[in-house]
Design a protein around this motif. Structure first.
Motif, PDB file in Angstrom:
ATOM      1  N   PRO A  78       0.830  -1.198   0.000  1.00  0.00           N
ATOM      2  CA  PRO A  78       0.000   0.000   0.000  1.00  0.00           C
ATOM      3  C   PRO A  78       0.878   1.267   0.000  1.00  0.00           C
ATOM      4  O   PRO A  78       1.820   1.357   0.781  1.00  0.00           O
ATOM      5  CB  PRO A  78      -0.794  -0.116   1.297  1.00  0.00           C
ATOM      6  N   TRP A  79       0.550   2.181  -0.866  1.00  0.00           N
ATOM      7  CA  TRP A  79       1.327   3.415  -0.975  1.00  0.00           C
ATOM      8  C   TRP A  79       0.623   4.535  -0.225  1.00  0.00           C
ATOM      9  O   TRP A  79      -0.606   4.562  -0.144  1.00  0.00           O
ATOM     10  CB  TRP A  79       1.460   3.806  -2.448  1.00  0.00           C
ATOM     11  N   ASP A  80       1.410   5.482   0.277  1.00  0.00           N
ATOM     12  CA  ASP A  80       0.771   6.682   0.837  1.00  0.00           C
ATOM     13  C   ASP A  80       0.159   7.510  -0.306  1.00  0.00           C
ATOM     14  O   ASP A  80      -0.956   7.994  -0.218  1.00  0.00           O
ATOM     15  CB  ASP A  80       1.806   7.559   1.558  1.00  0.00           C
ATOM     16  N   PHE A  81       0.949   7.659  -1.380  1.00  0.00           N
ATOM     17  CA  PHE A  81       0.517   8.507  -2.494  1.00  0.00           C
ATOM     18  C   PHE A  81       0.818   7.826  -3.826  1.00  0.00           C
ATOM     19  O   PHE A  81       1.914   7.280  -3.998  1.00  0.00           O
ATOM     20  CB  PHE A  81       1.256   9.859  -2.481  1.00  0.00           C
ATOM     21  N   ALA A  82      -0.121   7.920  -4.744  1.00  0.00           N
ATOM     22  CA  ALA A  82       0.131   7.473  -6.122  1.00  0.00           C
ATOM     23  C   ALA A  82      -0.062   8.682  -7.031  1.00  0.00           C
ATOM     24  O   ALA A  82      -1.094   9.361  -6.968  1.00  0.00           O
ATOM     25  CB  ALA A  82      -0.842   6.364  -6.504  1.00  0.00           C
ATOM     26  N   VAL A  83       0.958   8.962  -7.827  1.00  0.00           N
ATOM     27  CA  VAL A  83       0.890  10.084  -8.772  1.00  0.00           C
ATOM     28  C   VAL A  83       0.615   9.485 -10.145  1.00  0.00           C
ATOM     29  O   VAL A  83       1.432   8.700 -10.659  1.00  0.00           O
ATOM     30  CB  VAL A  83       2.218  10.877  -8.776  1.00  0.00           C
ATOM     31  N   ILE A  84      -0.509   9.844 -10.702  1.00  0.00           N
ATOM     32  CA  ILE A  84      -0.905   9.242 -11.984  1.00  0.00           C
ATOM     33  C   ILE A  84      -0.605  10.239 -13.097  1.00  0.00           C
ATOM     34  O   ILE A  84      -1.200  11.327 -13.162  1.00  0.00           O
ATOM     35  CB  ILE A  84      -2.395   8.845 -11.930  1.00  0.00           C
ATOM     36  N   GLY A  85       0.350   9.894 -13.935  1.00  0.00           N
ATOM     37  CA  GLY A  85       0.849  10.799 -14.972  1.00  0.00           C
ATOM     38  C   GLY A  85       2.169  11.383 -14.512  1.00  0.00           C
ATOM     39  O   GLY A  85       2.242  12.056 -13.476  1.00  0.00           O
ATOM     40  N   CYS A  86       3.231  11.079 -15.252  1.00  0.00           N
ATOM     41  CA  CYS A  86       4.566  11.562 -14.865  1.00  0.00           C
ATOM     42  C   CYS A  86       5.210  12.371 -15.976  1.00  0.00           C
ATOM     43  O   CYS A  86       6.359  12.154 -16.359  1.00  0.00           O
ATOM     44  CB  CYS A  86       5.450  10.404 -14.421  1.00  0.00           C
ATOM     45  N   GLY A 111      -3.280   5.789  -0.212  1.00  0.00           N
ATOM     46  CA  GLY A 111      -4.116   6.621   0.654  1.00  0.00           C
ATOM     47  C   GLY A 111      -4.642   7.840  -0.075  1.00  0.00           C
ATOM     48  O   GLY A 111      -5.767   8.291   0.135  1.00  0.00           O
ATOM     49  N   ALA A 112      -3.811   8.412  -0.960  1.00  0.00           N
ATOM     50  CA  ALA A 112      -4.228   9.602  -1.718  1.00  0.00           C
ATOM     51  C   ALA A 112      -3.662   9.483  -3.127  1.00  0.00           C
ATOM     52  O   ALA A 112      -2.642   8.824  -3.348  1.00  0.00           O
ATOM     53  CB  ALA A 112      -3.705  10.865  -1.034  1.00  0.00           C
ATOM     54  N   ILE A 113      -4.336  10.138  -4.062  1.00  0.00           N
ATOM     55  CA  ILE A 113      -3.834  10.121  -5.440  1.00  0.00           C
ATOM     56  C   ILE A 113      -3.658  11.556  -5.935  1.00  0.00           C
ATOM     57  O   ILE A 113      -4.333  12.484  -5.471  1.00  0.00           O
ATOM     58  CB  ILE A 113      -4.773   9.358  -6.400  1.00  0.00           C
ATOM     59  N   VAL A 114      -2.719  11.702  -6.851  1.00  0.00           N
ATOM     60  CA  VAL A 114      -2.531  12.988  -7.535  1.00  0.00           C
ATOM     61  C   VAL A 114      -2.716  12.699  -9.017  1.00  0.00           C
ATOM     62  O   VAL A 114      -2.025  11.845  -9.580  1.00  0.00           O
ATOM     63  CB  VAL A 114      -1.120  13.565  -7.279  1.00  0.00           C
ATOM     64  N   LEU A 115      -3.670  13.393  -9.632  1.00  0.00           N
ATOM     65  CA  LEU A 115      -3.938  13.195 -11.059  1.00  0.00           C
ATOM     66  C   LEU A 115      -3.211  14.276 -11.839  1.00  0.00           C
ATOM     67  O   LEU A 115      -3.570  15.454 -11.766  1.00  0.00           O
ATOM     68  CB  LEU A 115      -5.441  13.273 -11.330  1.00  0.00           C
ATOM     69  N   ALA A 116      -2.164  13.881 -12.537  1.00  0.00           N
ATOM     70  CA  ALA A 116      -1.362  14.833 -13.319  1.00  0.00           C
ATOM     71  C   ALA A 116      -1.280  14.315 -14.755  1.00  0.00           C
ATOM     72  O   ALA A 116      -0.209  14.047 -15.274  1.00  0.00           O
ATOM     73  CB  ALA A 116       0.030  14.975 -12.697  1.00  0.00           C
ATOM     74  N   CYS A 117      -2.435  14.162 -15.350  1.00  0.00           N
ATOM     75  CA  CYS A 117      -2.548  13.430 -16.622  1.00  0.00           C
ATOM     76  C   CYS A 117      -2.446  14.326 -17.843  1.00  0.00           C
ATOM     77  O   CYS A 117      -2.685  13.861 -18.972  1.00  0.00           O
ATOM     78  CB  CYS A 117      -3.851  12.645 -16.662  1.00  0.00           C
ATOM     79  N   GLY A 118      -2.128  15.611 -17.665  1.00  0.00           N
ATOM     80  CA  GLY A 118      -1.962  16.494 -18.812  1.00  0.00           C
ATOM     81  C   GLY A 118      -3.215  16.479 -19.687  1.00  0.00           C
ATOM     82  O   GLY A 118      -4.343  16.484 -19.175  1.00  0.00           O
ATOM     83  N   ILE A 165      -6.449  14.157 -19.099  1.00  0.00           N
ATOM     84  CA  ILE A 165      -7.115  14.201 -17.794  1.00  0.00           C
ATOM     85  C   ILE A 165      -8.586  13.767 -17.849  1.00  0.00           C
ATOM     86  O   ILE A 165      -9.079  13.111 -16.929  1.00  0.00           O
ATOM     87  CB  ILE A 165      -6.979  15.628 -17.156  1.00  0.00           C
ATOM     88  N   ALA A 166      -9.267  14.083 -18.960  1.00  0.00           N
ATOM     89  CA  ALA A 166     -10.695  13.757 -19.019  1.00  0.00           C
ATOM     90  C   ALA A 166     -10.944  12.248 -19.042  1.00  0.00           C
ATOM     91  O   ALA A 166     -12.041  11.791 -18.703  1.00  0.00           O
ATOM     92  CB  ALA A 166     -11.336  14.411 -20.241  1.00  0.00           C
ATOM     93  N   GLU A 167      -9.925  11.457 -19.403  1.00  0.00           N
ATOM     94  CA  GLU A 167     -10.118  10.003 -19.411  1.00  0.00           C
ATOM     95  C   GLU A 167     -10.260   9.469 -17.980  1.00  0.00           C
ATOM     96  O   GLU A 167     -10.888   8.448 -17.755  1.00  0.00           O
ATOM     97  CB  GLU A 167      -8.926   9.309 -20.100  1.00  0.00           C
ATOM     98  N   ILE A 168      -9.660  10.176 -17.017  1.00  0.00           N
ATOM     99  CA  ILE A 168      -9.709   9.739 -15.619  1.00  0.00           C
ATOM    100  C   ILE A 168     -10.705  10.581 -14.822  1.00  0.00           C
ATOM    101  O   ILE A 168     -11.342  10.107 -13.894  1.00  0.00           O
ATOM    102  CB  ILE A 168      -8.295   9.873 -14.991  1.00  0.00           C
ATOM    103  N   ALA A 169     -10.823  11.847 -15.185  1.00  0.00           N
ATOM    104  CA  ALA A 169     -11.735  12.761 -14.480  1.00  0.00           C
ATOM    105  C   ALA A 169     -12.631  13.450 -15.522  1.00  0.00           C
ATOM    106  O   ALA A 169     -12.391  14.596 -15.893  1.00  0.00           O
ATOM    107  CB  ALA A 169     -10.938  13.791 -13.676  1.00  0.00           C
ATOM    108  N   PRO A 170     -13.656  12.728 -16.002  1.00  0.00           N
ATOM    109  CA  PRO A 170     -14.473  13.246 -17.112  1.00  0.00           C
ATOM    110  C   PRO A 170     -15.130  14.587 -16.804  1.00  0.00           C
ATOM    111  O   PRO A 170     -15.387  15.380 -17.720  1.00  0.00           O
ATOM    112  CB  PRO A 170     -15.536  12.160 -17.336  1.00  0.00           C
ATOM    113  N   LEU A 212      -4.049  18.242 -10.919  1.00  0.00           N
ATOM    114  CA  LEU A 212      -3.140  19.272 -11.451  1.00  0.00           C
ATOM    115  C   LEU A 212      -3.418  19.370 -12.941  1.00  0.00           C
ATOM    116  O   LEU A 212      -3.108  18.437 -13.683  1.00  0.00           O
ATOM    117  CB  LEU A 212      -1.674  18.860 -11.282  1.00  0.00           C
ATOM    118  N   THR A 213      -3.986  20.466 -13.376  1.00  0.00           N
ATOM    119  CA  THR A 213      -4.307  20.563 -14.797  1.00  0.00           C
ATOM    120  C   THR A 213      -4.403  22.040 -15.212  1.00  0.00           C
ATOM    121  O   THR A 213      -4.061  22.935 -14.437  1.00  0.00           O
ATOM    122  CB  THR A 213      -5.614  19.782 -15.110  1.00  0.00           C
ATOM    123  N   GLY A 214      -4.840  22.267 -16.452  1.00  0.00           N
ATOM    124  CA  GLY A 214      -5.077  23.649 -16.924  1.00  0.00           C
ATOM    125  C   GLY A 214      -3.812  24.488 -16.988  1.00  0.00           C
ATOM    126  O   GLY A 214      -3.881  25.702 -16.768  1.00  0.00           O
TER     127      GLY A 214
END
Ligand code: FAD
Length: 383
Positions: free
Chosen positions: A11-19, A202-209, A212-217, A342-344
């Motif tokens: 289990p991770w504390d944080f997962a950053v999705i998009g690098c 425990g928490a995620i950071v969405l940095a999908c450039g 992003i809409a594929e994960i957060a429509p 993180l977007t825009g």
């Protein structure tokens, strides 16, 4: 952070999705804080399928777009220098950036006001200095030039690579070719379905450039995807080289920002137009073919302002993910606990990435928007 429930894998504390640059910077910031963090990317960054590719990005310090940007640029410079010290990579060249425009140009006036407010080292280049500072430019007699002496340019792909390396040196994990297809909140943690494996954090950071809409429509209603094309021209001799004093520049002309970078030992300079290119609906619809129409403004600029420049030899498509007010979008996703977005970055985010990474790490750890300046808060978009 303690996670409950039955889960396979660590289990991770944080997962950053998009690098891309933003996710990589966030991973570094989390690793610096000793967090157990993992970054996932669908490709192997740096790659040319997002927004962070290519050799160079401008770093402007005299910033007309809002009063929060100059302090952020200065913070970012300190962090780029720290990254250089940590990795040994030469990332930021504080060459200075030239701004140009007609004497009554409103953008230049705004830059000068911003510089005065923050005491930025912005110099007016008088007619007598033009030949020294910008000898390759054919300029009309009445034309203003300013030198942002605190600015310069970043080696973009080297920066992404170095951020990821520094994060890994501090214990972060990186999973490449790991496309995330689903994030789901379960009890007090997130389940992340990625290619080949399921992870928990425990928490995620969405940095999908631009993806992003594929994960957060929900974000599609706020963001525009804008196609932009960079072009490389043959630099006929050493006079366009950085080492011979050719500087990055940004000219405000008829509502367009035309910008360019010096040759870096490869005999080519890069040109782009910040305002030229079409919107498109979603990444699968991005047209990566380049036609003559893509370079009408940069070709005209080169012919007029850089008459000695050689022919165009290459072009590359890139994408802006643009918010309604062109300010960044950072915050906690409403009704999705412990998810930072993180977007825009609206075509001007790269320079700030390590400072954005700091904000993202603090936000992920706090679980509130208090580390984010109001102009960048996601919540502003919800009125
Ligand atoms: C032509 C051009 C010129 C620019 N010039 C400048 C400049 O001079 N100065 C400046 O400051 N800024 C500039 N910018 C803006 C800057 O480059 C961007 O703001 C910045 O790169 C955005 O980075 P990002 O990490 O948000 O996005 P990206 O670099 O696109 O990264 C997003 C990452 O997320 C990954 N991803 C997406 N979805 C998933 C998923 N489901 N699973 C796993 N991984 C996923 C992608 O593979 C990608 O690696 C420019 C941009 C362009 C396009």
């Amino acid at each position: 952070m303690i996670l409950s429930g039955h889960m396979t894998g660590r289990p991770w504390d944080f997962a950053v999705i998009g690098c891309g640059v933003m996710g990589a910077a966030t991973l570094w910031a989390l690793a610096k804080r000793g967090a157990k963090a993992v970054g996932l990317d669908q490709f192997s960054p740096p790659h040319d399928q997002g927004s962070s590719h290519g050799r160079t990005r401008l770093l402007r310090v005299a910033y007309a777009e809002g009063e929060d940007y100059t302090p952020l640029a200065r913070e970012a410079i300190g962090l780029w220098r720290a990254l250089e010290a940590e990795t040994g990579a030469p990332i930021f060249d504080q060459s200075g950036v030239i701004y140009g425009g007609a004497p009554d140009n409103a953008e230049l006036a705004a830059i000068a006001r911003a510089a005065a407010r923050f005491d930025v080292d912005l110099r007016v280049i008088g007619a007598d200095f033009r030949a020294k500072i910008a000898p390759e430019f054919a300029l009309p007699p009445a034309f203003s030039l300013l030198l942002d002496a605190e600015g310069g340019f970043l080696r973009a792909e080297l920066a992404v690579k170095s951020l990821l390396r520094a994060a890994q040196m501090r214990g972060a994990a990186l999973k490449t070719n790991a496309k995330v297809t689903l994030v789901a909140r379960e009890n007090d943690h997130w389940r992340i379905e990625a290619a080949q494996e399921t992870l928990f954090a425990g928490a995620i950071v969405l940095a999908c450039g631009p993806y992003i809409a594929e994960i957060a429509p929900d974000m599609t209603r706020f963001l525009r995807l804008q196609r932009r094309v960079s072009h490389w021209h043959v630099a006929p001799d050493g006079s366009f080289d950085r080492e011979n004093g050719f500087l990055p520049f940004c000219f405000s002309l008829d509502g367009h920002w035309l910008y360019g970078f010096p040759a870096l030992g490869d005999g080519q300079i890069k040109l782009g137009d910040h305002h030229f290119g079409a919107d498109f609906a979603a990444m699968p619809a991005l047209d990566r073919r380049v036609s003559a129409d893509d370079s009408v403004t940069t070709d005209a600029f080169a012919a007029h302002f850089l008459p000695r420049l050689g022919p165009k030899i290459a072009s590359s498509v890139c994408v802006y993910t643009t918010s309604p007010d062109e300010h960044f979008v950072i915050g906690m996703l409403p009704e999705r606990q412990n998810a930072v977005i993180l977007t825009g970055f609206s075509g001007h985010g790269f320079k700030f990435a390590p400072a954005i990474g700091e904000i993202a790490a603090k936000t992920a750890m706090l679980g509130t928007e208090e580390a984010i300046a109001p102009i960048w808060r996601l919540s502003r978009l919800f009125g």
